[in-house]
Design an enzyme around this catalytic site. Structure first.
Site, PDB file in Angstrom:
ATOM      1  N   ILE A 176      -2.528  -7.137  13.569  1.00  0.00           N
ATOM      2  CA  ILE A 176      -1.821  -6.759  12.333  1.00  0.00           C
ATOM      3  C   ILE A 176      -2.663  -7.207  11.136  1.00  0.00           C
ATOM      4  CG2 ILE A 176       0.381  -6.792  11.104  1.00  0.00           C
ATOM      5  CD1 ILE A 176       0.597  -5.674  13.949  1.00  0.00           C
ATOM      6  N   HIS A 230       0.830  -1.210   0.000  1.00  0.00           N
ATOM      7  CA  HIS A 230       0.000   0.000   0.000  1.00  0.00           C
ATOM      8  C   HIS A 230       0.859   1.253   0.000  1.00  0.00           C
ATOM      9  CE1 HIS A 230      -3.816  -2.063   0.460  1.00  0.00           C
ATOM     10  NE2 HIS A 230      -3.239  -2.869   1.325  1.00  0.00           N
ATOM     11  N   CYS A 265       0.210 -32.344 -12.016  1.00  0.00           N
ATOM     12  CA  CYS A 265       1.521 -32.432 -11.365  1.00  0.00           C
ATOM     13  C   CYS A 265       1.496 -33.021  -9.966  1.00  0.00           C
ATOM     14  CB  CYS A 265       2.200 -31.063 -11.333  1.00  0.00           C
ATOM     15  SG  CYS A 265       1.320 -29.856 -10.330  1.00  0.00           S
ATOM     16  N   CYS A 283      -4.539 -25.827 -14.195  1.00  0.00           N
ATOM     17  CA  CYS A 283      -5.076 -27.159 -13.921  1.00  0.00           C
ATOM     18  C   CYS A 283      -5.131 -27.452 -12.434  1.00  0.00           C
ATOM     19  CB  CYS A 283      -4.311 -28.253 -14.682  1.00  0.00           C
ATOM     20  SG  CYS A 283      -2.916 -28.981 -13.802  1.00  0.00           S
TER      21      CYS A 283
END
Lengths: 423, 504
Positions: B340, B53, B445, B440
């Site tokens: 945070i 940001h 894989c 995919c």
């Protein structure tokens, strides 16, 4: 001359599955020198994990398993010196300039290999749609597989993907996997399908579901996936007028989800070289010679459109290879072709052009499920031929032959349009 | 077995904990990080939107505002040292009405006060010139060139790699269950009763910072999870923007954004809804619709058809929405780094500086190491390499030529490197290498990566997980586990007489 091989190829074939192998064998028969590049350790593609039978009835007049079917072609290729095979080799890009195209390959054995040829045949097959593509809501636990990945894990690796599965989608691979999961001792708690009718063949519904008392939920949508680490269950709701009826939703406990929700031709390489893609097939537009919008680049098999049968893939790939041979030997400009379009109640037609002087074999996929349908072929809006079909459905491709007699009234040129429609 | 004694223990290996660990590794200190997951960045940071940001969203004076602007400026140097994917592509906020242009004016003023460089208000022509894909009814907006994008988990991985290179110990799978304090030393016990001792404790436990604070007998506060759903669209998706595109912000969030990722995919989201369950990472159809209609309000070309995956993340928020970074009022030598949420990723390098300052105030002596090495090597990625470079790599190690993940072009050597760096789950390998992140989604894989994992780590297939815990990939082996069906499926179907075709 090609680096490391010393051969000048006529064609480079990308993909060594059913399409690539049939194209290579026919190229060799036509006297062409060609190279097949495949990223896997063996030729044969997905055929090796399809251990069920029913393959080869058209090609070999007998019923074979996937590996047996692949083996016949692997044998043919092995017998032909004109075909070089590069395995464990991945095509990462194509430079499609003319006259010589360069195919860039990464391989542990050859390093970065560049194969050149005036023609390239795209035979990359397809991939499965996955959970992300269909936007199924819920958590993202382990235990969600595409049906093809589960098939690989079971039939080749020897694993049990899960103990209790729900299968999303009633495509043929999903149905075959319902039976396979049962045979390895897992439970299949149900198959869901958003359409009011199954996507797969009727034979598979009876042999893979009914014979094992596996429930099929037609017109149902999986509205949620539960489970933190591993899948714990799914929520299923009936669809009413295309919307999930949450009031009648119910849960099915399971530790595994298999997806059989369609296939997408793998055309990323094609797109990179500027091949125009047909949004209805997700494959390239091809002319009557199976050539894509990029000169010298051809496509056949499941990369072009998803076929019902591997036999039809082999047949189409041979036809494509014939066209490649003609393209490489012919002199002068090719004869002009007319355009083929899908009309009402037809999803798509392949190829997208027709010959004036000889037969063009057209394949099309219906949008509708219907008995006693009229197939009509029209030229520039006028019906030139009709034919009655007993039954059509989207999961079954239809073939029809466009003859020179059908288009003799037209002056040859690319302005004529033939439309295929069902009524 | 002696229990290790550290100067400082950081609880939580998300972006805050990892940035603090790396900063502290510059000094002569014994530092450890405890992470309850099997890999770093697997908590809140995993689902971060990856935006650096610019610093105009928050009011001057808030702690998060100061740290955001300071953090933003630190990224160029960090990028040079740590080689994580990062691009300063700029941020655009688009306005649809004169009412919204008033908000743009407020944001611009805030930005100027916060010291944001290059921030300008754009008229209709300017905003459409900057971002041609915007809908025509955008009438103007804000442009902040210093905004950027990173791959958040790769940033955390590289921070931690750098920290470990400089001597920090990382204990993954260490869930802090209880703590004792005596004679100036904390003893921290894991669920499995492992022990670690430390003089100082930094609580950077994200969603569980309140639970950890309670375990440390420190301050009482409540973390409220704020869920955000995100959708990832394919590479070359229609409507891919040049900058990060924001709408005019709302009360509890910056709105639904359109984010081009460093690797060319597109992310849209996140939603913002406060929930009770810290483990609820589910997505919903309702929010999918909301995300797409909001995104398409700004860029019409965006299509649901191009979704490749979706996920949900939880922001750890506190009442008042500011960061809570301070010495504990109740427990000695505990520093709270809590609440945070956005812009935590941007602020993280500045949070690390701020925490270091707090330690110094508390009387910790900070002496620079003579041998601190800020640089970690850039991992070889065949995706980003030219032919010559790859030829050399393959000559050195042939597995660089073995493409394991076709969609993202990841080689076996890269997967092996991920495993050797400690990423031993499917998700860890995915986040380190991108294998399985493409179109995919692991369909092709997954089994290959499983094989490489088994070979490299010596574990069995049934021990492999997606992301640790009970997320096992498979449930046994065929025929070897003596597990048979209850029902005998002996009714083999008769051979079809009419020879119907097989499938595919």
């Amino acid at each position: 001359m090609n680096q490391r091989t010393g051969k000048a190829y006529d064609a480079v074939i990308i993909g060594g599955g059913a399409a690539g192998m049939a194209a290579a064998v026919r190229c060799a028969e036509k006297g062409l020198e060609c190279a097949i590049v495949d990223r896997e350790e063996t030729l044969g593609g997905i055929l090796y994990q399809c251990i069920h039978n029913g393959f080869g009835i058209h090609e070999f007049r007998e019923e074979l398993t996937g590996p047996e079917y692949a083996e016949r072609y692997v044998g043919e290729i092995g017998r032909r010196a004109a075909v070089d095979v590069f395995l464990n080799s991945t095509v990462v890009g194509i430079d499609a300039g003319t006259p010589k195209k360069r195919v860039i390959v990464y391989s542990p054995f050859y390093g970065v290999l560049v194969l050149t040829a005036p023609a390239v045949i795209l035979c990359m097959g397809c991939r499965e749609r996955n959970r992300g593509n269909i936007g199924t809501a819920g958590t993202r636990p382990s235990g969600i597989f595409t049906a093809g990945l589960a098939q690989r894990l079971i039939n080749i690796e020897g694993y049990v993907p899960g103990r209790n599965a729900v299968i999303m989608g009633s495509g043929d691979i999903g149905l075959i996997m319902a039976r396979r999961m049962t045979w390895i001792g897992a439970k299949v708690s149900g198959v869901t399908e958003i359409l009011p009718y199954p996507s797969g063949l009727s034979r598979n519904i009876s042999q893979c579901l009914n014979d094992f008392n596996i429930p099929l939920y037609l017109s149902h949508l999986v509205t949620g996936i539960f489970g933190r680490d591993r899948v714990a269950g799914v929520e299923v709701a009936p669809l009413v007028d295309g919307k999930a009826d949450h009031k009648r939703a119910f849960s099915i406990e399971c530790d595994t989800i298999l997806l059989s929700v369609g296939l997408i031709p793998e055309n990323e390489l094609s797109k990179e070289i500027g091949v125009a893609i047909n949004q209805d097939t997700h494959g390239p537009y091809v002319d009557a010679n199976y050539m894509t919008s990029v000169e010298g680049v051809f496509a056949c098999g499941n990369v072009l459109h998803v076929h019902d049968l591997v036999d039809f893939v082999s047949e189409e790939s041979r036809r494509c290879a014939d066209c490649v041979a003609r393209y490489l030997t012919s002199e002068g400009p090719p004869p002009s072709q007319g355009t083929v379009k899908a009309g009402p109640n037809v999803i798509y037609v392949v190829p997208n052009k027709f010959h004036y002087q000889k037969d063009t074999i057209l394949f099309f996929r219906p949008f509708i499920v219907k008995n006693n349908v009229m197939l009509s072929v029209s030229l520039n809006g006028k019906v030139v031929r009709t034919k009655k079909l007993l039954h059509v459905q989207p999961s079954e491709m239809v073939r029809t032959i466009l003859k020179p007699a059908d288009v003799e009234k037209a002056d040859p040129g690319d302005h004529n349009v033939v439309e295929i429609s069902l009524r | 077995m002696s229990i290790p004694l550290y100067d400082i223990v950081i609880i939580g290996a998300g972006v805050s904990g990892s940035a603090i660990a790396r900063k502290l590794s510059e000094y002569r200190l014994d530092v450890a990080v405890l992470e309850k997951h099997v890999d770093v960045s697997f908590g809140v940071s995993k689902a971060n939107s990856g935006i650096i940001h610019a610093g105009f969203h928050h009011k001057p004076g808030a702690l998060k505002t100061t740290l955001e602007t300071r953090g933003n400026r630190m990224f160029d140097e960090l990028h040079r040292e740590l080689n994580f994917p990062f691009k300063r592509i700029g941020i655009i906020v688009c306005a649809f009405s004169y009412e919204e242009m008033k908000v743009i004016n407020v944001l611009h003023e805030q930005g100027i006060k916060n010291g944001v460089e290059g921030i300008v208000i754009c008229n209709r022509d300017k905003i459409h010139e900057l971002e041609p894909g915007l809908n025509r009814d955008v009438i103007g907006g804000l442009y902040a060139p210093s905004g950027g994008i990173i791959e958040p988990y790769q940033f955390v991985f590289s921070l931690m790699e750098s920290a470990r290179k400089n001597g920090v110990d990382l204990h993954t799978d260490f869930n802090v269950e209880r703590a004792e304090y005596s004679a100036g030393v904390y003893t921290l016990y894991s669920t499995y009763n492992e022990k670690v001792r430390s003089r100082y404790v930094i609580n950077a436990a994200g969603l569980h910072a309140d639970d950890v604070s309670r375990i440390l007998h420190a301050d009482d506060f409540k973390i409220i999870p704020r869920k955000g759903e995100e959708y990832i669209l394919e590479r070359n998706a229609k409507g891919f923007p040049r900058q990060v595109i924001f709408p005019v912000p709302r009360s509890n969030s910056k709105g639904i954004l359109i984010i081009p990722t460093v690797y060319g995919t597109m992310m849209i989201g996140p939603t913002a809804e406060d929930i009770n369950d810290k483990e609820d990472y589910s997505t919903t159809y309702k929010n999918l619709e909301e995300v797409f209609s909001e995104a398409r309000r700004m860029v019409d070309a965006i299509s649901k058809k191009e979704i490749i995956t979706s996920f949900a993340g939880l922001r750890p928020t506190l009442k008042g929405n500011d960061f809570y970074i301070d010495l504990s009022k109740k427990a000695p030598n505990v520093i709270q780094v809590a609440g945070i949420q956005s812009p935590g990723l941007t602020a993280s390098p500045a949070i690390a500086l701020y925490v270091t300052g707090l330690l110094e105030d508390r009387g910790l002596r900070l002496v620079k190491k003579r041998r601190f090495d800020p640089v970690i090597g850039k991992p070889h990625r065949i995706r980003d390499s030219g032919a010559e470079e790859i030829t050399k790599l393959i000559e050195k190690d042939p597995s660089y030529g073995h493409v394991v993940c076709r969609c993202e072009c990841v080689s076996e050597a890269e997967v092996v490197e991920a495993i050797r760096k400690g990423h031993t789950t499917l998700d860890g390998i995915k986040f380190y290498t991108r294998a399985g992140m493409g179109r995919c989604q692991g369909g092709f894989c997954t089994y290959k990566i499983m094989k490489i994992l088994m070979r490299e780590t010596g574990t069995g297939a049934d021990e492999l997980t997606k992301r640790g815990g009970m997320s096992f990939l498979i449930q046994g082996h065929i025929s070897t586990d003596g597990w048979y069906p209850e029902k005998n499926a002996s009714q083999q179907p008769e051979k079809a007489e009419n020879h119907e075709p097989a499938d595919r």
